[in-house]
Design a protein around this motif. Structure first.
Motif, short mmCIF file in Angstrom:
data_model
loop_
_atom_site.label_atom_id
_atom_site.label_comp_id
_atom_site.label_asym_id
_atom_site.label_seq_id
_atom_site.Cartn_x
_atom_site.Cartn_y
_atom_site.Cartn_z
N ARG A 1 26.73 82.98 87.30
CA ARG A 1 25.70 81.94 87.14
C ARG A 1 24.31 82.56 87.17
O ARG A 1 23.42 82.16 86.40
CB ARG A 1 25.84 80.89 88.23
N GLU B 1 35.63 71.99 91.92
CA GLU B 1 35.45 71.33 90.61
C GLU B 1 34.76 69.98 90.71
O GLU B 1 34.40 69.40 89.68
CB GLU B 1 36.80 71.17 89.93
N LYS C 1 31.82 68.58 88.30
CA LYS C 1 31.58 69.55 87.22
C LYS C 1 32.38 69.19 85.97
O LYS C 1 33.45 68.59 86.06
CB LYS C 1 31.95 70.96 87.69
N GLN C 2 31.85 69.60 84.85
CA GLN C 2 32.52 69.36 83.58
C GLN C 2 33.69 70.31 83.43
O GLN C 2 33.59 71.51 83.73
CB GLN C 2 31.53 69.54 82.43
N LYS C 3 34.84 69.79 82.96
CA LYS C 3 36.02 70.61 82.71
C LYS C 3 36.31 70.64 81.22
O LYS C 3 36.17 69.63 80.53
CB LYS C 3 37.23 70.08 83.48
N LEU D 1 36.14 75.38 84.31
CA LEU D 1 34.96 74.67 84.78
C LEU D 1 33.74 75.23 84.08
O LEU D 1 33.63 76.45 83.89
CB LEU D 1 34.78 74.84 86.29
N GLU E 1 30.23 76.20 84.62
CA GLU E 1 29.30 76.50 85.71
C GLU E 1 27.91 76.76 85.13
O GLU E 1 27.75 77.59 84.24
CB GLU E 1 29.78 77.72 86.51
N ARG E 2 26.94 76.06 85.65
CA ARG E 2 25.59 76.11 85.12
C ARG E 2 24.83 77.35 85.61
O ARG E 2 25.10 77.89 86.68
CB ARG E 2 24.82 74.86 85.54
#
Length: 221
Positions: free
Chosen positions: A106, A128, A131-133, A142, A144-145
């Motif tokens: 990240r 998770e 978070k977007q999957k 996932l 991760e930003r």
């Protein structure tokens, strides 16, 4: 080339309440001690710290936790510092635990200007949550930003006057990564060299990434 050296008394002008700060180090090894002391002495509070861990009560970034200067921590573990856990349970400190590999990626994404990283680490766990999957080739990931900060505090082994940095052994750890992912980078070296005195092939962090170099105590301005 520009001389980027400043003395330790000058660094407090770059600190302010509520700022986000990345700090190098692994359980205090590779954490810049004089910069942490200066941050503590400045009295700033409500900080967000992005780091591998919170070290120990009296080492690394531990004193910042102990003195209540930190509002939020993003780290891979906090187990070596019981004060972090106590404050988290008491609701005095927000802690975001990130798997170590994910944390490094990240930060790397933040430094490289990428939109994030896909990782299977944490799928099916509390990691998770929120978070977007995505599913690619039948594998769940996932998103991760990236992580960035206003300020990075870096410990180096040798710096030259223009900010080129080398590191020593395990003290290197997160330092080169965070130097890429902050708006302002201040380095604390063990020793200072003149411009051209560090061989180009041993420079890890180029001076273009470093805004200021704190003069070592023996060569303080």
């Amino acid at each position: 080339m520009k001389d980027k050296t400043i003395n330790i008394a000058q660094v407090s002008q770059y600190f302010h309440d509520g700022m986000s700060i990345m700090v190098g180090g692994f359980m205090g090894i590779g954490t810049p001690p004089r910069l942490i002391d200066a941050l503590l002495s400045s009295g700033v509070k409500d900080l967000t710290l992005i780091c591998n861990d919170t070290a120990f009560v009296d080492t690394g970034i531990g004193p910042l936790i102990t003195h209540g200067r930190v509002k939020r921590v993003i780290a891979s573990h906090i187990g070596t510092n019981p004060e972090t856990g106590r404050r988290m349970i008491a609701g005095e400190l927000e802690v975001e635990l990130v798997p170590q590999g994910t944390l490094t990626e990240r930060i790397r994404c933040g430094g490289a200007g990428l939109g994030g990283v896909l990782t299977p680490t944490g799928v099916g766990t509390v990691v998770e949550e929120g978070k977007q999957k995505l599913t690619l080739n039948d594998v769940e990931y996932l998103l991760e930003r990236p992580l960035r900060a206003e300020l990075a505090l870096v410990q180096a082994h040798i710096a030259d006057l223009s900010g080129n940095l080398t590191y020593q052994l395990t003290a290197r750890n997160f330092n080169p990564l965070i130097a890429l992912a902050a708006d302002l980078v201040i380095a604390e070296p063990d020793a200072l060299a003149g411009i051209g005195e560090i061989a180009p092939d041993v420079i890890v962090t180029p001076g273009a990434l470093v805004d200021y170099v704190v003069t070592p105590q023996e060569t303080a301005l």
